[in-house]
Design an enzyme around this catalytic site. Structure first.
Site, short mmCIF file in Angstrom:
data_model
loop_
_atom_site.label_atom_id
_atom_site.label_comp_id
_atom_site.label_asym_id
_atom_site.label_seq_id
_atom_site.Cartn_x
_atom_site.Cartn_y
_atom_site.Cartn_z
N PRO A 2 12.64 12.96 121.41
CA PRO A 2 13.40 13.80 122.33
C PRO A 2 14.49 14.58 121.59
O PRO A 2 15.23 14.01 120.79
CB PRO A 2 14.01 12.79 123.31
CG PRO A 2 13.11 11.60 123.23
CD PRO A 2 12.66 11.55 121.81
N GLU A 3 14.55 15.88 121.84
CA GLU A 3 15.57 16.71 121.23
C GLU A 3 16.62 17.05 122.29
O GLU A 3 16.59 16.51 123.40
CB GLU A 3 14.91 17.95 120.62
CG GLU A 3 13.87 17.60 119.56
CD GLU A 3 13.18 18.81 118.95
OE1 GLU A 3 13.75 19.91 119.00
OE2 GLU A 3 12.06 18.65 118.42
N LYS A 60 21.98 14.29 120.26
CA LYS A 60 20.89 13.57 120.91
C LYS A 60 21.33 12.20 121.42
O LYS A 60 20.50 11.40 121.87
CB LYS A 60 19.72 13.41 119.94
CG LYS A 60 19.18 14.73 119.40
CD LYS A 60 18.07 14.49 118.37
CE LYS A 60 17.66 15.77 117.69
NZ LYS A 60 16.60 15.56 116.67
N ARG A 266 7.52 17.73 107.62
CA ARG A 266 7.46 18.11 109.03
C ARG A 266 6.48 19.26 109.22
O ARG A 266 6.53 20.26 108.50
CB ARG A 266 8.85 18.54 109.55
CG ARG A 266 9.97 17.57 109.28
CD ARG A 266 9.75 16.21 109.91
NE ARG A 266 9.71 16.27 111.36
CZ ARG A 266 10.80 16.19 112.14
NH1 ARG A 266 12.01 16.07 111.60
NH2 ARG A 266 10.68 16.24 113.44
#
Length: 276
Positions: A2-3, A60, A266
């Site tokens: 989750p960002e 976050k 990434r």
């Protein structure tokens, strides 16, 4: 993971759920490794009998304010989920890690398949001096998040600009998905070194950071893998992604095929024609 938009969406969902102002009557802890600065007994004794009064966010991190000037700071990490549910609702126990039972017969459940989440407890505003929060960079939705801030933070770095945007000590809240989208809209190649950017580049990154993140919050965040804002509720922003996950698709601007590369491990998506 989750960002920022997903964290804010979960907070908005919890605030609307009626979770606040109900005393905690019982706490079950099934994975003690989540507790980072307390034992299970200390954690339970600290929070039981208190009520959640507000929920805020820094980067976050979830910041739960409770009665008697107590604070619970939570990070979901890779797979954490927070659901506020009826006490007797069907429970998926496979990944259930923590439960907070309330006097109103509801329960806040924390699920985590990877068990990477973190729970810290603080009193008397001690969390404001905690290392995991003080080291965070400025939030992209903050008023002072401008091109001048980004230039001051990044102009001496010879790292790729995308890598810099993922550094939570420089910018808090942006993750892999949104970095790709922001850099596409800014017309900047994700591999370009930060010290080669111009003032206009930093201005564009700041502008599109706010635009992309606010739009994602409006549509409930992005669900690509496992993110849910509440039980059975996915985000909708994945339907609006311009480059992330679009490998081989034509760029919406120039019709060049979107490419995918690995950048510091990434998956990174961009248009090789539009992003120089």
């Amino acid at each position: 993971m989750p960002e920022l938009p997903e964290v804010q969406t979960i907070i908005n969902t919890l605030l609307k759920s009626g979770m606040l102002h109900h005393p905690i009557t019982k706490i079950n802890i099934y994975k003690r490794k989540l507790l980072k600065n307390s034992t299970p007994n200390t954690f339970i004794n600290f929070l039981q009998g208190e009520s959640f009064e507000n929920i805020e966010r820094k980067g976050k991190f979830f910041i739960f304010s409770l009665t008697h000037n107590k604070t619970l700071v939570v990070h979901l990490r890779m797979e954490g989920k927070l659901f506020y549910e009826k006490n007797h609702s069907t429970v998926q126990k496979t990944h259930l890690r923590v439960e907070f039972f309330f006097k109103n017969d509801f329960v806040l459940r924390y699920y985590d398949s990877r068990i990477f989440g973190t729970f810290h407890i603080y009193k008397n505003q001690e969390h404001l001096r905690a290392n995991q929060l003080t080291k965070l960079g400025l939030d992209p939705l903050a008023k002072d998040f401008k091109g001048s801030y980004l230039k001051n933070q990044l102009i001496k770095s010879n790292k790729a600009i995308k890598t810099c945007l993922l550094d939570q000590t420089k910018v808090s809240g942006i993750g892999n998905i949104y970095a790709d989208e922001i850099l596409f809209l800014s017309g900047i190649n994700p591999t370009k070194k930060a010290n080669l950017l111009h003032d206009k580049d930093f201005d564009n990154i700041a502008k599109y950071s706010k635009q992309v993140l606010q739009k994602s919050i409006k549509f409930g965040g992005t669900t690509i893998a496992t993110y849910l804002s509440s039980a059975n509720h996915t985000g909708r922003f994945q339907n609006m992604l311009l480059v992330h996950t679009k490998e081989g698709s034509p760029c919406i601007r120039c019709h060049t095929k979107i490419v995918k590369i690995k950048l510091n491990g990434r998956g990174t998506y961009y248009c090789p024609n539009c992003q120089k």
